[in-house]
Design a protein around this motif. Structure first.
Motif, PDB file in Angstrom:
ATOM      1  N   ILE A 172       0.966  -1.048  -0.076  1.00  0.00           N
ATOM      2  CA  ILE A 172       0.187   0.233   0.029  1.00  0.00           C
ATOM      3  C   ILE A 172       0.821   1.323  -0.044  1.00  0.00           C
ATOM      4  O   ILE A 172       0.244   2.222  -0.899  1.00  0.00           O
ATOM      5  CB  ILE A 172      -0.991   0.225   1.445  1.00  0.00           C
ATOM      6  CG1 ILE A 172      -1.904  -0.584   1.087  1.00  0.00           C
ATOM      7  CG2 ILE A 172      -1.371   0.915   1.518  1.00  0.00           C
ATOM      8  CD1 ILE A 172      -2.764  -0.684  -0.144  1.00  0.00           C
ATOM      9  N   THR A 173       2.390   1.738   0.530  1.00  0.00           N
ATOM     10  CA  THR A 173       3.126   2.683   1.303  1.00  0.00           C
ATOM     11  C   THR A 173       3.810   2.676  -0.164  1.00  0.00           C
ATOM     12  O   THR A 173       3.380   3.592  -0.546  1.00  0.00           O
ATOM     13  CB  THR A 173       3.869   2.176   1.196  1.00  0.00           C
ATOM     14  OG1 THR A 173       3.474   1.916   3.509  1.00  0.00           O
ATOM     15  CG2 THR A 173       4.991   3.812   1.862  1.00  0.00           C
ATOM     16  N   ALA A 174       3.981   1.502  -0.928  1.00  0.00           N
ATOM     17  CA  ALA A 174       4.711   1.991  -2.637  1.00  0.00           C
ATOM     18  C   ALA A 174       3.881   2.007  -3.345  1.00  0.00           C
ATOM     19  O   ALA A 174       4.031   2.609  -4.303  1.00  0.00           O
ATOM     20  CB  ALA A 174       5.366   0.224  -2.646  1.00  0.00           C
ATOM     21  N   VAL A 175       2.628   1.378  -3.097  1.00  0.00           N
ATOM     22  CA  VAL A 175       1.735   2.336  -4.670  1.00  0.00           C
ATOM     23  C   VAL A 175       1.791   4.015  -4.265  1.00  0.00           C
ATOM     24  O   VAL A 175       1.343   4.600  -5.361  1.00  0.00           O
ATOM     25  CB  VAL A 175      -0.062   0.935  -3.941  1.00  0.00           C
ATOM     26  CG1 VAL A 175      -1.213   1.954  -5.167  1.00  0.00           C
ATOM     27  CG2 VAL A 175       0.449  -0.460  -4.504  1.00  0.00           C
ATOM     28  N   VAL A 176       0.857   4.128  -3.225  1.00  0.00           N
ATOM     29  CA  VAL A 176       1.256   5.468  -2.926  1.00  0.00           C
ATOM     30  C   VAL A 176       1.757   6.317  -2.920  1.00  0.00           C
ATOM     31  O   VAL A 176       1.976   7.571  -3.773  1.00  0.00           O
ATOM     32  CB  VAL A 176       0.397   5.565  -1.375  1.00  0.00           C
ATOM     33  CG1 VAL A 176       0.269   7.358  -1.235  1.00  0.00           C
ATOM     34  CG2 VAL A 176      -0.573   5.239  -1.191  1.00  0.00           C
ATOM     35  N   LYS A 177       2.927   5.833  -2.897  1.00  0.00           N
ATOM     36  CA  LYS A 177       4.343   6.721  -2.992  1.00  0.00           C
ATOM     37  C   LYS A 177       4.859   6.739  -5.193  1.00  0.00           C
ATOM     38  O   LYS A 177       4.510   7.718  -5.801  1.00  0.00           O
ATOM     39  CB  LYS A 177       5.610   5.632  -2.559  1.00  0.00           C
ATOM     40  CG  LYS A 177       5.566   5.709  -1.260  1.00  0.00           C
ATOM     41  CD  LYS A 177       7.525   5.759  -0.549  1.00  0.00           C
ATOM     42  CE  LYS A 177       8.494   6.432  -0.938  1.00  0.00           C
ATOM     43  NZ  LYS A 177       8.485   7.828  -0.355  1.00  0.00           N
ATOM     44  N   THR A 178       4.009   5.339  -5.706  1.00  0.00           N
ATOM     45  CA  THR A 178       4.415   5.895  -7.397  1.00  0.00           C
ATOM     46  C   THR A 178       3.027   7.037  -7.605  1.00  0.00           C
ATOM     47  O   THR A 178       3.898   7.081  -8.502  1.00  0.00           O
ATOM     48  CB  THR A 178       4.099   3.967  -7.505  1.00  0.00           C
ATOM     49  OG1 THR A 178       4.472   2.794  -7.080  1.00  0.00           O
ATOM     50  CG2 THR A 178       3.859   3.839  -8.286  1.00  0.00           C
ATOM     51  N   GLY A 179       2.509   6.205  -7.489  1.00  0.00           N
ATOM     52  CA  GLY A 179       1.200   7.592  -8.068  1.00  0.00           C
ATOM     53  C   GLY A 179       1.437   8.419  -7.890  1.00  0.00           C
ATOM     54  O   GLY A 179       1.159   9.894  -8.193  1.00  0.00           O
ATOM     55  N   ALA A 180       2.864   9.203  -6.636  1.00  0.00           N
ATOM     56  CA  ALA A 180       3.000  10.411  -6.196  1.00  0.00           C
ATOM     57  C   ALA A 180       4.060  10.692  -7.335  1.00  0.00           C
ATOM     58  O   ALA A 180       4.148  11.945  -7.541  1.00  0.00           O
ATOM     59  CB  ALA A 180       3.603  10.257  -4.569  1.00  0.00           C
ATOM     60  N   ILE A 181       4.481   9.989  -8.036  1.00  0.00           N
ATOM     61  CA  ILE A 181       5.361  10.017  -8.500  1.00  0.00           C
ATOM     62  C   ILE A 181       5.458   9.718 -10.234  1.00  0.00           C
ATOM     63  O   ILE A 181       5.856  11.226 -10.871  1.00  0.00           O
ATOM     64  CB  ILE A 181       6.515   8.977  -8.186  1.00  0.00           C
ATOM     65  CG1 ILE A 181       7.499   8.881  -7.547  1.00  0.00           C
ATOM     66  CG2 ILE A 181       8.580   8.569  -9.528  1.00  0.00           C
ATOM     67  CD1 ILE A 181       8.292   8.064  -6.730  1.00  0.00           C
ATOM     68  N   VAL A 182       3.989   8.748 -10.818  1.00  0.00           N
ATOM     69  CA  VAL A 182       3.963   9.122 -11.900  1.00  0.00           C
ATOM     70  C   VAL A 182       2.746   8.611 -11.812  1.00  0.00           C
ATOM     71  O   VAL A 182       1.454   8.361 -10.523  1.00  0.00           O
ATOM     72  CB  VAL A 182       4.076   7.708 -12.494  1.00  0.00           C
ATOM     73  CG1 VAL A 182       3.815   6.886 -13.939  1.00  0.00           C
ATOM     74  CG2 VAL A 182       6.071   7.081 -12.064  1.00  0.00           C
ATOM     75  N   PRO A 183       1.666   9.710 -12.717  1.00  0.00           N
ATOM     76  CA  PRO A 183       0.800  10.122 -12.460  1.00  0.00           C
ATOM     77  C   PRO A 183      -0.081   8.684 -12.771  1.00  0.00           C
ATOM     78  O   PRO A 183       0.333   7.556 -13.837  1.00  0.00           O
ATOM     79  CB  PRO A 183      -0.166  10.931 -14.302  1.00  0.00           C
ATOM     80  CG  PRO A 183       1.224  11.349 -14.173  1.00  0.00           C
ATOM     81  CD  PRO A 183       2.894  10.457 -13.840  1.00  0.00           C
ATOM     82  N   VAL A 184      -1.490   7.613 -12.135  1.00  0.00           N
ATOM     83  CA  VAL A 184      -2.123   6.638 -12.006  1.00  0.00           C
ATOM     84  C   VAL A 184      -3.021   6.372 -13.621  1.00  0.00           C
ATOM     85  O   VAL A 184      -2.227   5.543 -13.800  1.00  0.00           O
ATOM     86  CB  VAL A 184      -3.181   6.661 -10.546  1.00  0.00           C
ATOM     87  CG1 VAL A 184      -3.883   5.543 -10.683  1.00  0.00           C
ATOM     88  CG2 VAL A 184      -2.206   6.856  -9.404  1.00  0.00           C
ATOM     89  N   GLY A 185      -2.602   7.828 -14.369  1.00  0.00           N
ATOM     90  CA  GLY A 185      -4.436   7.509 -15.329  1.00  0.00           C
ATOM     91  C   GLY A 185      -2.831   7.118 -16.611  1.00  0.00           C
ATOM     92  O   GLY A 185      -3.421   5.669 -17.596  1.00  0.00           O
ATOM     93  N   ASP A 186      -1.500   7.205 -16.756  1.00  0.00           N
ATOM     94  CA  ASP A 186      -0.441   6.646 -17.230  1.00  0.00           C
ATOM     95  C   ASP A 186       0.080   6.112 -16.646  1.00  0.00           C
ATOM     96  O   ASP A 186      -0.539   4.727 -17.891  1.00  0.00           O
ATOM     97  CB  ASP A 186       0.530   7.773 -16.949  1.00  0.00           C
ATOM     98  CG  ASP A 186       0.359   9.312 -17.741  1.00  0.00           C
ATOM     99  OD1 ASP A 186       0.085   9.577 -18.574  1.00  0.00           O
ATOM    100  OD2 ASP A 186       1.469   9.933 -17.737  1.00  0.00           O
TER     101      ASP A 186
END
Length: 444
Positions: free
Chosen positions: A183-197
């Motif tokens: 969960i932490t990794a997904v949240v941090k990933t979404g902050a770096i790369v747009p989830v839409g992309d």
């Protein structure tokens, strides 16, 4: 002296896993207790890696479809196989005595042992390389992976030594931690790369078909499906068994694969250790949890190996399970440390093809051909080899090899194997030929 013997007896009784006898009523577990063990196997580092492989060849949408369909098929097959041991409360290799005969089951036990034993060594080496990489990245110190391989191999064997109880405790610790990490990794990933992309991403590498993706998911658990009885024998009821398996092989496996794919789409890197530790900066916590996630899967390999060998040695040697586990753990760790496993990884993959059809024979024998015999006393078991089962097993294994790529298989009908998962074909072929063999035997 008397006190020492008493303590030893108490220890063996406390961690008695009923390797050769049915699990008694008081030792059977509910779906919650069993589910944590299966979650530990499904919700781990291997599941993240499978997700990365799917992202390499599928779009995000297709990856989601494959994850759901593949996991459901795995759950269905695993549950069907697991019900056999839920009924008898015996390990898979001992149940094989009904369908393969006592001597035939000893052959099956050897195959179970070698396959799980070898993959334990493989995972121990991967463990060592993972820790060595993390230490180098975080501290700059270069420590030979073999040191961590030995430490990890021996440490992971300890949960298998203490059996189901220890495996369950480790899963209860590891699964929540891995869930938090993901969960932490997904949240941090979404902050770096747009989830839409990420959601609109296509394959990272060479495209594969949806059927090929489903095959990848099923194949990742093919051996485990055939050996589900090693843990389902502890279930109180079939309901407990089905719900527990669904937690690990469906509800738990889908999100962990999706997480692995999510990171791969975002960073174009399937190596989840690099992503967690370096790209996302989760450092020691990320590395530690990933190692535990690998541990909760690999201790099952050694545990299954020991149960298979105990069936083979039954009547020949009375060595206790805990001592046998220590011996196998030490030997497999040595194999991993010297890198010997690298020379027979293909051989282990071949054994995997031979294990899947065993599930087909067990299914046919329990559900179709000889259901009543599973309620009879074990003294009625055929003492030799049941050749109809052996022939069905050999034929279905040969069919599987024709659909498996070289050098593991013959590579003759690989395209057909990409349409229908090879493990399913092997199981169906084994069922058909075993039923046919039973009918022929009864008419002769």
């Amino acid at each position: 002296m008397e006190k020492t013997l008493k303590e030893k007896g108490s220890l063996e009784e406390k961690y008695n896993d009923y390797e050769k006898t049915p699990v008694p009523e008081h030792a059977r577990k509910t779906w919650i207790e069993q589910g944590m063990v299966w979650l530990g196997e499904g919700f781990g580092l291997s599941g993240l890696a499978v997700g990365g492989v799917l992202a390499n060849g599928l779009s995000f949408k297709d990856m989601c479809i494959v994850s759901v369909i593949g996991s459901f098929i795995v759950f269905l097959l695993a549950t069907i196989c697991a019900f056999v041991s839920t009924h008898t409360h015996l390990p898979t290799s001992f149940n094989c005595r009904r369908s393969f005969g006592t001597i035939g089951a000893k052959i099956i036990g050897i195959i179970f042992c070698i396959c799980n034993f070898g993959w334990y060594a493989f995972q121990a080496d991967l463990f060592g390389n993972t820790i060595s990489f993390v230490v180098e990245q975080l501290s700059g110190s270069i420590i030979p992976p073999v040191i961590f391989t030995i430490i990890g191999g021996l440490a992971m064997s300890m949960t298998a030594v203490f059996g189901f109880k220890a495996i369950k405790i480790l899963s209860e610790v590891g699964v929540p931690l891995l869930f938090i990490l993901c969960i932490t990794a997904v949240v941090k990933t979404g902050a770096i790369v747009p989830v839409g992309d990420i959601v609109s991403s296509g394959p990272i590498g060479s495209p594969i078909s949806i059927s090929s993706g489903i095959t990848i998911v099923i194949s990742s658990f093919a051996v485990g499906i055939a050996m589900m009885g090693d843990f389902s024998r502890f279930c109180k009821t079939r309901k407990d068994c089905a719900i527990g398996i669904s937690l690990g092989y469906f509800w738990g496996y889908i999100p962990v694969m999706m997480c692995g794919a999510f990171f791969t789409y975002a960073f174009k890197n399937w190596n989840v250790v690099e992503v967690m530790v370096l790209t996302l900066g989760l450092g020691v916590f990320g590395a530690l949890v990933l190692v535990i996630g690998q541990w909760t899967t690999n201790d099952n390999n050694l545990y299954g190996s020991v149960l298979g060998l105990m069936n083979t040695l039954d009547g020949v040697s009375s060595i206790p399970r805990m001592k046998l586990t220590l011996i196998l753990g030490a030997i497999s760790t040595a194999i991993a440390a010297f890198g010997v496993y690298k020379y027979f990884v293909n051989f282990l993959s071949i054994l995997g093809v031979f294990i899947t059809p065993i599930a087909g024979v067990l299914i046919a024998d329990f559900y179709i051909c000889n259901r009543k015999s599973y309620d009879e006393d074990w003294s009625t078991v055929h003492s030799g080899i049941k050749w109809d089962a052996i022939i069905a097993w050999i034929i279905s294994s040969f069919v599987g090899l024709t659909m498996t790529t070289k050098p593991i298989g013959f590579g003759w009908f690989v395209d057909f194997g990409n349409i229908i998962p090879v493990p399913i074909i092997c199981i169906v072929v084994a069922i058909v030929f075993y039923i046919a063999g039973q009918k022929v035997k009864r008419t002769v």
